[in-house]
Design a protein around this motif. Structure first.
Motif, PDB file in Angstrom:
ATOM      1  N   THR A 103       0.847  -1.189   0.000  1.00  0.00           N
ATOM      2  CA  THR A 103       0.000   0.000   0.000  1.00  0.00           C
ATOM      3  C   THR A 103       0.885   1.241   0.000  1.00  0.00           C
ATOM      4  N   LEU A 104       0.256   2.398   0.020  1.00  0.00           N
ATOM      5  CA  LEU A 104       1.016   3.651   0.107  1.00  0.00           C
ATOM      6  C   LEU A 104       1.854   3.710   1.380  1.00  0.00           C
ATOM      7  N   ASP A 105       1.394   3.042   2.433  1.00  0.00           N
ATOM      8  CA  ASP A 105       2.158   3.036   3.684  1.00  0.00           C
ATOM      9  C   ASP A 105       3.544   2.416   3.490  1.00  0.00           C
ATOM     10  N   ASP A 106       3.711   1.618   2.444  1.00  0.00           N
ATOM     11  CA  ASP A 106       5.013   0.997   2.178  1.00  0.00           C
ATOM     12  C   ASP A 106       5.998   1.954   1.507  1.00  0.00           C
ATOM     13  N   ILE A 107       5.503   2.982   0.857  1.00  0.00           N
ATOM     14  CA  ILE A 107       6.406   3.905   0.153  1.00  0.00           C
ATOM     15  C   ILE A 107       6.585   5.230   0.892  1.00  0.00           C
ATOM     16  N   PHE A 108       5.576   5.660   1.651  1.00  0.00           N
ATOM     17  CA  PHE A 108       5.686   6.915   2.398  1.00  0.00           C
ATOM     18  C   PHE A 108       6.356   6.644   3.746  1.00  0.00           C
ATOM     19  N   LYS A 109       7.387   7.415   4.028  1.00  0.00           N
ATOM     20  CA  LYS A 109       8.161   7.305   5.276  1.00  0.00           C
ATOM     21  C   LYS A 109       8.057   8.620   6.038  1.00  0.00           C
ATOM     22  N   PRO A 110       8.186   8.579   7.374  1.00  0.00           N
ATOM     23  CA  PRO A 110       8.141   9.836   8.131  1.00  0.00           C
ATOM     24  C   PRO A 110       9.208  10.811   7.630  1.00  0.00           C
ATOM     25  N   LEU A 111       8.823  12.064   7.506  1.00  0.00           N
ATOM     26  CA  LEU A 111       9.751  13.099   7.053  1.00  0.00           C
ATOM     27  C   LEU A 111      10.876  13.291   8.061  1.00  0.00           C
ATOM     28  N   HIS A 112      10.540  13.194   9.328  1.00  0.00           N
ATOM     29  CA  HIS A 112      11.523  13.378  10.401  1.00  0.00           C
ATOM     30  C   HIS A 112      11.797  12.031  11.051  1.00  0.00           C
TER      31      HIS A 112
END
Length: 196
Positions: A103-112
């Motif tokens: 899902t998108l959760d696999d590609i989006f990582k915390p910015l900080h």
């Protein structure tokens, strides 16, 4: 710069902000970035303006395999266009659920780095799909697998604040966060979709 709307890329999963006073006024941030990253004229201008950053030891070694050889602007343009097309395809596959088990959760990582992945309502980034990519989408995570893209860019510097273009992206992230969580005038139809 004012947030004037949100654009639904895929209902309940992926949205993108629309700001006034951008080079592609009225176009959502996802589309604006893909348009820029595949526009040879835009990229030539960008890499010429940022040639010093492009010529850093890191990018020379990454693209040319040799830190002593300067990155050719033509090579950077071609590399960006190729990756942008694949990056767009990957994000749309993940958003639609056609990428098996991802899902998108696999590609989006915390910015900080200090933010845990499980936390909602925080700033996230998606790196391009190539190793050590300079392409970035920035987004606010509304809930699990639900993102609002606020912008993005080409990151040639170690920190966002070291780049004029990316410094603006921090402001846009804050505007989208405020719209989603602090602004009492959020579109009721959008709120129904998000909560329904």
């Amino acid at each position: 710069m004012k947030l004037i709307d949100t654009f639904e890329i895929l209902e309940g999963v992926l949205y993108a902000a629309v700001f006034d006073k951008t080079s592609y006024e009225g176009v959502n941030e996802f589309r604006r970035l893909i348009n820029q990253w595949t526009d040879r004229e835009y990229l030539a201008d960008y890499f010429i303006r940022n040639q010093e950053k492009l010529q850093s030891r890191f990018w020379n070694e990454m693209i040319n395999g040799d830190p002593a050889v300067n990155v050719e602007i033509t090579k950077a343009i071609n590399w960006t266009i190729e990756e942008a097309s694949e990056f767009e395809e990957e994000i749309l596959k993940l958003a639609s659920g056609t990428e098996k088990g991802k899902t998108l959760d696999d590609i989006f990582k915390p910015l900080h780095k200090e933010i845990r992945k499980e936390s909602d309502n925080t700033e996230f980034k998606a790196y391009g799909i190539y190793e050590n990519s300079w392409l970035r989408f920035y987004a606010i995570r509304y809930s699990e697998n639900l993102y609002f893209i606020s912008g993005g860019g080409i990151k040639l510097t170690h920190k966002m604040q070291e780049s004029e273009d990316l410094d603006l992206e921090l402001i846009k992230l804050q505007k989208v966060y405020n719209y989603l969580f602090k602004d009492p005038e959020i579109d009721p139809d959008l709120l129904d979709k998000l909560e329904g």
